[in-house]
Design an enzyme around this catalytic site. Structure first.
Site, mmCIF file in Angstrom:
data_model
loop_
_atom_site.group_PDB
_atom_site.id
_atom_site.type_symbol
_atom_site.label_atom_id
_atom_site.label_comp_id
_atom_site.label_asym_id
_atom_site.label_seq_id
_atom_site.Cartn_x
_atom_site.Cartn_y
_atom_site.Cartn_z
ATOM 1 N N HIS A 163 29.857 -2.441 0.991
ATOM 2 C CA HIS A 163 29.466 -3.378 2.054
ATOM 3 C C HIS A 163 30.593 -3.366 3.077
ATOM 4 O O HIS A 163 31.756 -3.507 2.721
ATOM 5 C CB HIS A 163 29.281 -4.778 1.473
ATOM 6 C CG HIS A 163 28.561 -5.711 2.388
ATOM 7 N ND1 HIS A 163 29.114 -6.155 3.568
ATOM 8 C CD2 HIS A 163 27.330 -6.264 2.318
ATOM 9 C CE1 HIS A 163 28.249 -6.954 4.175
ATOM 10 N NE2 HIS A 163 27.148 -7.030 3.436
ATOM 11 N N GLY B 280 20.145 -12.634 -13.804
ATOM 12 C CA GLY B 280 19.972 -12.644 -12.353
ATOM 13 C C GLY B 280 18.485 -12.748 -12.050
ATOM 14 O O GLY B 280 17.668 -12.993 -12.958
ATOM 15 N N ASP C 90 27.992 -3.136 -17.782
ATOM 16 C CA ASP C 90 27.750 -3.150 -19.238
ATOM 17 C C ASP C 90 26.452 -2.442 -19.629
ATOM 18 O O ASP C 90 26.415 -1.699 -20.614
ATOM 19 C CB ASP C 90 27.715 -4.592 -19.765
ATOM 20 C CG ASP C 90 28.979 -5.352 -19.419
ATOM 21 O OD1 ASP C 90 30.065 -4.764 -19.462
ATOM 22 O OD2 ASP C 90 28.867 -6.552 -19.084
ATOM 23 N N HIS D 6 29.742 -2.792 -3.469
ATOM 24 C CA HIS D 6 28.768 -3.878 -3.395
ATOM 25 C C HIS D 6 27.555 -3.648 -4.280
ATOM 26 O O HIS D 6 27.032 -4.584 -4.870
ATOM 27 C CB HIS D 6 28.337 -3.999 -1.928
ATOM 28 C CG HIS D 6 27.390 -5.116 -1.649
ATOM 29 N ND1 HIS D 6 27.704 -6.437 -1.892
ATOM 30 C CD2 HIS D 6 26.135 -5.122 -1.119
ATOM 31 C CE1 HIS D 6 26.694 -7.198 -1.529
ATOM 32 N NE2 HIS D 6 25.713 -6.428 -1.079
ATOM 33 N N TYR E 160 25.385 -14.785 -5.758
ATOM 34 C CA TYR E 160 26.247 -14.622 -4.580
ATOM 35 C C TYR E 160 25.520 -13.958 -3.403
ATOM 36 O O TYR E 160 26.116 -13.786 -2.343
ATOM 37 C CB TYR E 160 27.490 -13.802 -4.942
ATOM 38 C CG TYR E 160 28.366 -14.531 -5.939
ATOM 39 C CD1 TYR E 160 29.274 -15.502 -5.511
ATOM 40 C CD2 TYR E 160 28.246 -14.302 -7.300
ATOM 41 C CE1 TYR E 160 30.043 -16.205 -6.424
ATOM 42 C CE2 TYR E 160 29.010 -15.002 -8.220
ATOM 43 C CZ TYR E 160 29.907 -15.948 -7.773
ATOM 44 O OH TYR E 160 30.655 -16.651 -8.672
ATOM 45 N N ARG F 70 24.724 0.526 6.140
ATOM 46 C CA ARG F 70 26.042 0.204 5.558
ATOM 47 C C ARG F 70 26.925 1.409 5.323
ATOM 48 O O ARG F 70 28.135 1.341 5.476
ATOM 49 C CB ARG F 70 25.830 -0.460 4.200
ATOM 50 C CG ARG F 70 25.338 -1.817 4.349
ATOM 51 C CD ARG F 70 25.084 -2.441 3.039
ATOM 52 N NE ARG F 70 24.449 -3.701 3.351
ATOM 53 C CZ ARG F 70 23.928 -4.509 2.479
ATOM 54 N NH1 ARG F 70 23.964 -4.211 1.210
ATOM 55 N NH2 ARG F 70 23.391 -5.633 2.866
ATOM 56 N N GLU G 10 19.039 -7.224 9.671
ATOM 57 C CA GLU G 10 20.227 -6.662 9.019
ATOM 58 C C GLU G 10 20.300 -5.173 9.312
ATOM 59 O O GLU G 10 19.317 -4.574 9.793
ATOM 60 C CB GLU G 10 20.181 -6.924 7.504
ATOM 61 C CG GLU G 10 20.348 -8.407 7.183
ATOM 62 C CD GLU G 10 20.381 -8.733 5.694
ATOM 63 O OE1 GLU G 10 20.213 -7.815 4.872
ATOM 64 O OE2 GLU G 10 20.566 -9.907 5.361
ATOM 65 N N ARG H 9 21.116 2.006 -0.302
ATOM 66 C CA ARG H 9 20.096 0.947 -0.288
ATOM 67 C C ARG H 9 20.009 0.279 1.078
ATOM 68 O O ARG H 9 21.025 -0.061 1.681
ATOM 69 C CB ARG H 9 20.461 -0.104 -1.340
ATOM 70 C CG ARG H 9 19.565 -1.321 -1.333
ATOM 71 C CD ARG H 9 19.968 -2.271 -2.432
ATOM 72 N NE ARG H 9 21.279 -2.825 -2.205
ATOM 73 C CZ ARG H 9 21.514 -3.994 -1.622
ATOM 74 N NH1 ARG H 9 20.515 -4.738 -1.185
ATOM 75 N NH2 ARG H 9 22.746 -4.428 -1.473
ATOM 76 N N GLY I 243 22.389 -12.517 2.043
ATOM 77 C CA GLY I 243 21.349 -12.037 2.963
ATOM 78 C C GLY I 243 19.967 -12.578 2.712
ATOM 79 O O GLY I 243 19.555 -13.582 3.291
HETATM 80 C C1 SIN Z 1 24.430 -9.334 2.815
HETATM 81 O O1 SIN Z 1 24.117 -10.496 2.969
HETATM 82 O O2 SIN Z 1 25.009 -8.679 3.675
HETATM 83 C C2 SIN Z 1 24.105 -8.690 1.506
HETATM 84 C C3 SIN Z 1 22.656 -8.500 1.378
HETATM 85 C C4 SIN Z 1 22.376 -7.316 0.499
HETATM 86 O O3 SIN Z 1 23.255 -6.843 -0.203
HETATM 87 O O4 SIN Z 1 21.258 -6.796 0.571
#
Ligand code: SIN
Length: 508
Positions: A233, A14, A212, A341, A48, A280, A118, A376, A51
């Site tokens: 999430h 990643g 893992d 999430h 994936y 969240r 956000e 987070r 945000g």
């Molecule tokens: C999202 O786009 O809602 C996820 C972004 C993140 O997990 O920080």
């Protein structure tokens, strides 16, 4: 047994693993770096991420202090303030590097970076590439890494365990793409192995996110912290029977989407004064309670009032997916549910990314730096990955010349064929147990889930004597071990005390 040797071994591809490879390669052109990926190089949570990256960019409206305060508030008082300050003030430099590497970020009409909003952020500060920021990062970075002369990549390599000699890590052991047991010796090993969402029945994480790195750390007795803080999430599309739930980015709530109950009423304002834009944990909890009150499997996301053209332009991935699934977002409500999430805790690292074991580092979601606390703040994780990758690379550069390569031999790892269906049954049972309430429900919910997972772990060990004789078997054991540690930490204090007393009596 087959053996490979490298200087720096990075498990995971990643943003954390890739950017570490990039920084380390530039700083150490004479060293060999090996990156391992469990399946294909781009299959990871970064890919994936919709945000974006939280960075203070508009220093007139925003400030480091505000971003720091938002992060601390989201983390509910248990973030490490020094780490928070460090990560947030380093952000602009790391962002510039990302842009220099060719990652394209959206701009507004004035030609400045477009800053999204956000949950939990008091200001617009999320830099993004439409709603495909992670995809943009992975697809631009991978070819760069592939072309670095001193970086090698092994895909479909499943690392089963860390190789430990006393308290020093010597590399990993696992199966290569042909199922061949393989030892990889390294002077430095870095776990950048991502998250554990697949422990849970509903998750936004891909099939590969099976904890893992954390499980290998458990078996090697590496210190972990805050594993109970699993972030759900709030807005995953409710699609039963999909192993990865499609995420509806939080930025869409920043763009004005509403969440409705079965009566079509907005109910989030009762949970928090800023309603849908609360953090969240608050939104997921309110949704989960609402679903219980209404005995429903989902609540609804309302996008009908949003300007369509603007929406399509900003969120093409969400628009296309929903359209393909038969939703007309100008007329239909989208069924949504909270989905696991992000793991906020993980393998404890210091400010240089070092674990409590020599020559072993951890980075990205599998690590615990102290940035996230109990929850987070949205879009702080790609940022953390970049900042720590930079710091780890610099630190490794200082110490690696003093580390002697060590040899290791074993013939204990053997590949055996398995009945996938038998192993699948364990996964299914685990994922049925691991719901939102398993960690955030009543005391009894948590105790019952914990007991079920412990019992599952016992049966698993009895049935499959060697958890490490096949990648799928080992991955399933990783899920169970990780679930056990999450729930053990979540147990009510009085339950832990009673258990401890019983153990002491039994030992007398
Ligand atoms: C999202 O786009 O809602 C996820 C972004 C993140 O997990 O920080």
């Amino acid at each position: 047994m087959q053996k490979l040797t490298t200087d720096i071994l990075i498990v995971g591809t990643g943003l954390a693993g890739l950017s570490l490879a990039k920084y380390s390669s530039e700083l150490n052109p004479d060293l060999q770096i090996l990156l391992l990926s469990k399946t294909s190089i781009d299959e990871c949570n970064t890919y994936y991420a919709q945000g974006g990256i939280a960075v203070v960019h508009d220093f007139i409206k925003d400030s480091y202090e505000k971003h720091i305060e938002d992060t601390l508030n989201a983390g509910k008082g248990i973030c490490d303030e020094k780490v928070v300050k460090h990560v947030i003030t380093e952000a602009p430099k790391r962002l510039n590097e990302l842009i220099n590497w060719g990652i394209e970020l959206d701009k507004n009409q004035e030609g400045n970076l477009d800053l999204g909003l956000e949950g939990g952020h008091s200001q617009n500060r999320i830099v993004h590439h439409k709603d495909k920021t992670g995809y943009e990062i992975e697809t631009k970075l991978i070819p760069i890494i592939e072309n670095l002369p001193n970086v090698a990549i092994k895909t479909s390599f499943f690392a089963t365990d860390l190789i430990m000699e006393n308290d020093t890590c010597l590399g990993v052991i696992g199966f290569d793409d042909k199922g061949e047991p393989t030892i990889i010796e390294a002077k430095i090993t870095v776990l950048a192995s991502g998250g554990l969402g697949q422990v849970f029945g509903v998750t936004s994480n891909p099939f590969v996110s099976t904890g893992d790195g954390v499980a290998m750390a458990i078996r090697a007795n590496v210190a972990l912290k805050n594993m109970k803080y699993i972030q759900f999430h709030p807005t995953a599309l409710y699609e039963p029977n999909k192993s990865q739930a499609f995420l509806i980015t939080e930025a869409i709530r920043g763009f004005g989407a509403h969440i409705l109950n079965q009566k079509g009423e907005r109910f989030l304002l009762k949970a928090h004064k800023i309603g849908e834009l609360a953090t969240r944990d608050v939104v997921s909890k309110a949704i989960s309670e609402q679903m219980k009150i209404e005995n429903s499997k989902n609540v609804w996301l309302d996008l009908r009032h949003l300007p369509l053209e603007d929406f399509k332009n900003k969120f093409p991935k969400v628009y296309d997916y929903c359209t393909e699934e038969g939703f007309d977002i100008t007329k239909d409500l989208l069924p949504i549910t909270p989905a696991s999430h992000y793991q906020c805790g993980g393998i404890v690292v210091d400010e240089k990314g070092a674990t409590d074991k020599s020559h072993l580092f951890a980075l990205g979601e599998c690590s615990y730096t102290g940035l996230h606390g109990a929850n987070r703040l949205a879009s702080n994780s790609l940022l953390e990955a970049m900042v720590y990758a930079h710091d780890v690379a610099n630190h490794i550069t200082k110490i690696i010349s003093k580390i002697e390569a060590k040899s290791y031999d074993t013939d204990t790892l053997k590949y055996k064929n398995i009945h996938h269906e038998e192993v699948f049954q364990f996964r299914n049972q685990l994922q049925r147990t691991m719901k939102y309430d398993a960690v955030y429900g009543t005391k009894q919910d948590i105790i019952t889930s914990y007991q079920m997972v412990c019992e599952m772990q016992k049966r698993f060990k009895m049935k499959f004597k060697n958890y490490n004789s096949h990648p799928f078997l080992c991955e399933t054991y990783n899920l169970i071990q990780t679930a056990e540690i999450i729930l053990k930490e979540s147990l009510p204090l009085n339950y832990k005390r009673v258990k401890a007393t019983k153990k002491t009596k039994a030992n007398l």
